[in-house]
Design an enzyme around this catalytic site. Structure first.
Site, short mmCIF file in Angstrom:
data_model
loop_
_atom_site.label_atom_id
_atom_site.label_comp_id
_atom_site.label_asym_id
_atom_site.label_seq_id
_atom_site.Cartn_x
_atom_site.Cartn_y
_atom_site.Cartn_z
N CYS A 60 46.17 40.48 44.55
CA CYS A 60 44.75 40.11 44.39
C CYS A 60 43.92 40.62 45.55
O CYS A 60 44.25 40.37 46.71
CB CYS A 60 44.59 38.59 44.36
SG CYS A 60 45.26 37.82 42.91
N CYS B 121 35.73 38.89 47.81
CA CYS B 121 36.28 39.91 46.91
C CYS B 121 35.65 41.26 47.22
O CYS B 121 34.43 41.40 47.21
CB CYS B 121 36.01 39.51 45.46
SG CYS B 121 36.59 40.74 44.27
N CYS C 234 31.15 37.98 44.83
CA CYS C 234 31.85 36.83 45.41
C CYS C 234 32.23 37.18 46.85
O CYS C 234 32.65 38.31 47.14
CB CYS C 234 33.08 36.49 44.59
SG CYS C 234 32.64 36.01 42.89
N CYS D 137 47.53 43.64 33.83
CA CYS D 137 46.25 43.20 34.39
C CYS D 137 45.26 44.35 34.23
O CYS D 137 45.48 45.43 34.77
CB CYS D 137 46.43 42.84 35.86
SG CYS D 137 44.88 42.43 36.67
N CYS E 295 31.60 45.54 40.14
CA CYS E 295 31.29 44.19 39.66
C CYS E 295 29.97 43.75 40.28
O CYS E 295 29.66 44.09 41.42
CB CYS E 295 32.39 43.22 40.08
SG CYS E 295 32.17 41.54 39.43
N GLU F 113 41.81 50.84 38.26
CA GLU F 113 43.24 50.60 38.38
C GLU F 113 43.66 49.52 37.40
O GLU F 113 42.92 48.58 37.12
CB GLU F 113 43.60 50.20 39.81
CG GLU F 113 43.71 51.41 40.71
CD GLU F 113 43.98 51.08 42.16
OE1 GLU F 113 44.75 51.81 42.79
OE2 GLU F 113 43.43 50.10 42.65
N1 SAH Z 1 35.67 38.58 37.56
C1 SAH Z 1 36.74 37.76 37.09
C2 SAH Z 1 38.11 38.42 37.31
C3 SAH Z 1 38.37 38.56 38.79
S1 SAH Z 1 39.93 38.76 39.48
C4 SAH Z 1 36.70 36.42 37.81
O1 SAH Z 1 36.03 36.32 38.81
O2 SAH Z 1 37.34 35.49 37.36
C5 SAH Z 1 40.92 37.37 39.30
C6 SAH Z 1 40.90 36.36 40.44
O3 SAH Z 1 41.21 36.91 41.73
C7 SAH Z 1 39.55 35.68 40.54
O4 SAH Z 1 39.72 34.29 40.52
C8 SAH Z 1 39.06 36.17 41.88
O5 SAH Z 1 38.15 35.28 42.44
C9 SAH Z 1 40.35 36.28 42.68
N2 SAH Z 1 40.24 37.05 43.92
C10 SAH Z 1 39.31 37.98 44.26
N3 SAH Z 1 39.53 38.44 45.51
C11 SAH Z 1 40.62 37.79 45.97
C12 SAH Z 1 41.35 37.85 47.19
N4 SAH Z 1 40.98 38.66 48.18
N5 SAH Z 1 42.43 37.05 47.32
C13 SAH Z 1 42.81 36.24 46.32
N6 SAH Z 1 42.18 36.16 45.14
C14 SAH Z 1 41.09 36.92 44.96
#
Ligand code: SAH
Length: 363
Positions: free
Chosen positions: A338, A122, A119, A108, A115, A95
């Protein structure tokens, strides 16, 4: 030539495309014309490349192809955020999202299918890594979004904050950024591009040496080694201290700063002590903090803190002179904020499994 032998030229930088044309027996200057058709005008059908001779168009169509993500579904939020479900040539889905008026226009985009970073908050991490996107697929998302939204001539920002860890797919991401920056293509100024990473250190050190560099956002999310080990497991390999040291050394241009993203998890990492530790950690770094109150999702064992807790945390940072912003979720009604993006993945390999795509929703 058969279909399977056709050369995919959508991910080639101009120089590489010129070399490929030479090898195929075509004058090099035609490569620039084709590059412009693909990357500036979003045209991928050789028959429509009207400044090439009919013969050349025919031969190119036999020798080459331009693999482009196909739009499967478009969803528009009441706030204008638009989510595109895209299908890749091998059937896998990703997406990409358009976030309007932040005040700029932002795309975006994803860098991987799935991935590997896992984390704790996520959903994409739960899925594991399927594969890297090619440079053509990464740059292709931008061209598909721009064409779909009638924005080929518009000015927009790009954030690598979709699915995947961009520094875990370094070569393809950088190649895509060079294609996007090319003056014969969309000519996206690298200053309008932000790469968000958990901090894969060797790749981050390498990024620091690139002649053309995007803005940097670091997914920090914790203020102690133990807590970051838990929330962002790659910290066990590349720790918080080393990461911040690398940030201190990172060549940040005048008037620019590193963004530190900090997802806020209720009563986990959102206390006043966390805020004060964050102030100390960032001492001496040209940075700013972007707080991301958690977007909750089924399967994620954390809660979003109250606005009061978020504001209290933000105030401590601000009172100590740290620039701080709170990311406002966009597109929640279409699950485009997010951690809310969900795509059906390759059903034959992962039946019933669903992916969530974490992304930027800056308000
Ligand atoms: N892999 C990259 C891009 C990830 S997405 C990274 O980790 O930086 C961008 C941001 O959204 C990251 O900081 C990630 O930690 C955050 N993110 C992931 N899941 C989330 C959620 N459920 N709520 C808020 N932010 C989230």
């Amino acid at each position: 030539m058969t279909d399977t032998a056709r050369l995919d030229i959508g991910g080639l930088e101009l120089r590489a495309l010129e070399d490929a044309f030479s090898k195929l027996g075509h004058p090099r200057f035609h490569a620039r014309q084709v590059f412009q058709w693909i990357h500036k005008r979003g045209v991928t059908d050789f028959a429509q490349m009207s400044d090439l001779s009919r013969d050349l168009r025919g031969t190119l169509a036999e020798q080459c192809e331009i693999l482009t993500p196909q739009v499967v579904r478009v969803e528009r939020s009441i706030d204008g955020t638009t989510k595109l479900l895209l299908k890749l040539a091998d059937g896998k889905q990703i997406e990409s999202v358009f976030i309007p008026d932040t005040p700029s226009q932002t795309f975006c985009i994803s860098s991987q299918v799935g991935c590997a970073m896992k984390c704790g908050f996520c959903l994409t991490g739960k899925m594991g890594i399927d594969r890297n996107l090619t440079a053509g697929e990464i740059a292709g998302q931008v061209r598909v979004l721009a064409r779909e939204l009638n924005m080929l001539d518009a000015r927009f920002n790009i954030v690598l904050m979709g699915m995947g860890e961009p520094l875990h797919n370094y070569e393809n991401v950088m190649q895509a950024l060079r294609i996007l920056a090319d003056e014969h293509g969309l000519a996206v100024n690298p200053r309008r591009v932000t790469l968000s990473t958990v901090g894969v250190l060797p790749a981050l050190e390498r990024l620091a040496t690139e002649p053309v560099m995007p803005n940097l956002a670091i997914s920090l999310h914790a203020t102690t080694e133990d807590q970051r080990d838990m929330l962002v497991p790659i910290n066990r390999k590349y720790g918080l201290k080393e990461l911040l040291d690398a940030c201190r050394r990172f060549p940040v241009k005048r008037r620019e700063r590193i963004t530190f993203e900090y997802v806020m998890l209720n009563e986990v990492n959102d206390t006043p002590e966390d805020a004060r530790r964050l102030v100390r950690l960032l001492h001496g770094i040209r940075g700013k903090v972007n707080l991301l109150p958690l977007n909750e999702a089924a399967g994620i064992p954390y809660e979003r803190p109250s606005d009061d807790r978020v504001n209290r945390f933000a105030k401590i940072l601000a009172d100590h002179g740290v620039t701080v912003s709170v990311r406002k979720s966009r597109g929640r009604d279409i699950r485009a904020a997010c951690g809310q993006l969900i795509t059906e993945t390759n059903r034959s390999r992962l039946p019933g499994r669903r992916l969530a795509l974490a992304m930027e929703g800056r308000g």
